[in-house]
Motif scaffolding. Structure first.
Motif, PDB file in Angstrom:
ATOM      1  N   HIS A 260       0.823  -1.214   0.000  1.00 19.97           N
ATOM      2  CA  HIS A 260       0.000   0.000   0.000  1.00 19.97           C
ATOM      3  C   HIS A 260       0.858   1.266   0.000  1.00 19.97           C
ATOM      4  N   ASN A 261       2.041   1.223   0.609  1.00 19.62           N
ATOM      5  CA  ASN A 261       2.869   2.434   0.727  1.00 19.62           C
ATOM      6  C   ASN A 261       4.050   2.492  -0.232  1.00 19.62           C
ATOM      7  N   ARG A 262       4.627   1.344  -0.607  1.00 22.08           N
ATOM      8  CA  ARG A 262       5.857   1.348  -1.391  1.00 22.08           C
ATOM      9  C   ARG A 262       5.677   0.856  -2.824  1.00 22.08           C
ATOM     10  N   GLY A 263       4.471   0.500  -3.217  1.00 19.85           N
ATOM     11  CA  GLY A 263       4.293  -0.077  -4.549  1.00 19.85           C
ATOM     12  C   GLY A 263       4.823  -1.504  -4.574  1.00 19.85           C
TER      13      GLY A 263
ATOM     14  N   TYR B  51       4.716   7.291   7.240  1.00 22.41           N
ATOM     15  CA  TYR B  51       3.665   7.653   6.282  1.00 22.41           C
ATOM     16  C   TYR B  51       2.517   8.419   6.927  1.00 22.41           C
ATOM     17  N   ASP B  52       2.357   8.312   8.257  1.00 25.33           N
ATOM     18  CA  ASP B  52       1.274   9.030   8.937  1.00 25.33           C
ATOM     19  C   ASP B  52       1.566  10.525   9.085  1.00 25.33           C
ATOM     20  N   GLY B  53       2.816  10.952   8.740  1.00 25.62           N
ATOM     21  CA  GLY B  53       3.174  12.355   8.799  1.00 25.62           C
ATOM     22  C   GLY B  53       3.551  12.853  10.178  1.00 25.62           C
ATOM     23  N   ILE B  54       3.578  11.969  11.177  1.00 27.19           N
ATOM     24  CA  ILE B  54       3.831  12.375  12.558  1.00 27.19           C
ATOM     25  C   ILE B  54       4.968  11.601  13.202  1.00 27.19           C
TER      26      ILE B  54
END
Length: 160
Positions: free
Chosen positions: A27-30, A78-81
């Motif tokens: 879902h995040n890295r392809g 990936y959550d930005g935090i």
């Protein structure tokens, strides 16, 4: 001074008897190899085989260690935090034993790809580095350190 914090992870590059390589769409890295964090009380080989099974439905066996990577960048998840600790990744070449390809909550697609075509699927610079080293593997374990942000940059690279 606190204890050093590293994420220990393992990548499983699974080959079938025809020379195809297993890749999963994350879902995040392809597209990527199977793999992930080693859990408490787990050794590297147990961890990589568990990750292969969880992400693809495939039972595999470890053939050999092929690469060690240090992602030394300080970046945000990936959550930005959440700050992400330094990662140490151990890559293993593995052999398919049995099982039907199955997706998981981490993977949306799981496919076998001819090894000659696999680089056409991989989009992350770190993924390309690791897959190229798998395809060129000659028995010598490859080591590289890098950062992924603000842009991908290799800091060191050699056989160990």
């Amino acid at each position: 001074m606190g204890w050093p914090t590293h994420i220990v992870a393992a990548g499983g590059f699974v080959f079938d008897k025809k020379g195809n390589i297993l890749i999963v769409k994350t879902h995040n890295r392809g597209w990527d190899c199977t793999g992930g964090q080693i859990e408490v009380g787990e050794n590297l080989e147990e961890g990589v085989l568990r990750e292969i099974m969880e992400e693809s439905g495939v039972k595999a066996s470890v053939r050999c260690l092929s690469g060690v990577y240090s992602n030394v960048g300080q970046n945000i998840y990936y959550d930005g935090i959440t700050p992400v600790p330094t990662k140490v990744i151990f890559d293993f070449i593995c052999d398919y034993e049995e099982g039907e390809l199955t997706t998981s909550n981490e993977t949306s697609e799981v496919i076998w790809v001819p090894k000659e075509k696999v680089l056409e699927y991989i989009t992350s610079p770190a993924g390309l580095l690791r897959f190229k080293n798998i395809l060129d593997f000659d028995g010598k374990v490859f080591y590289s350190s890098y950062v992924t942000q603000p842009e991908f940059k290799i800091l060191s690279s050699r056989c160990i």
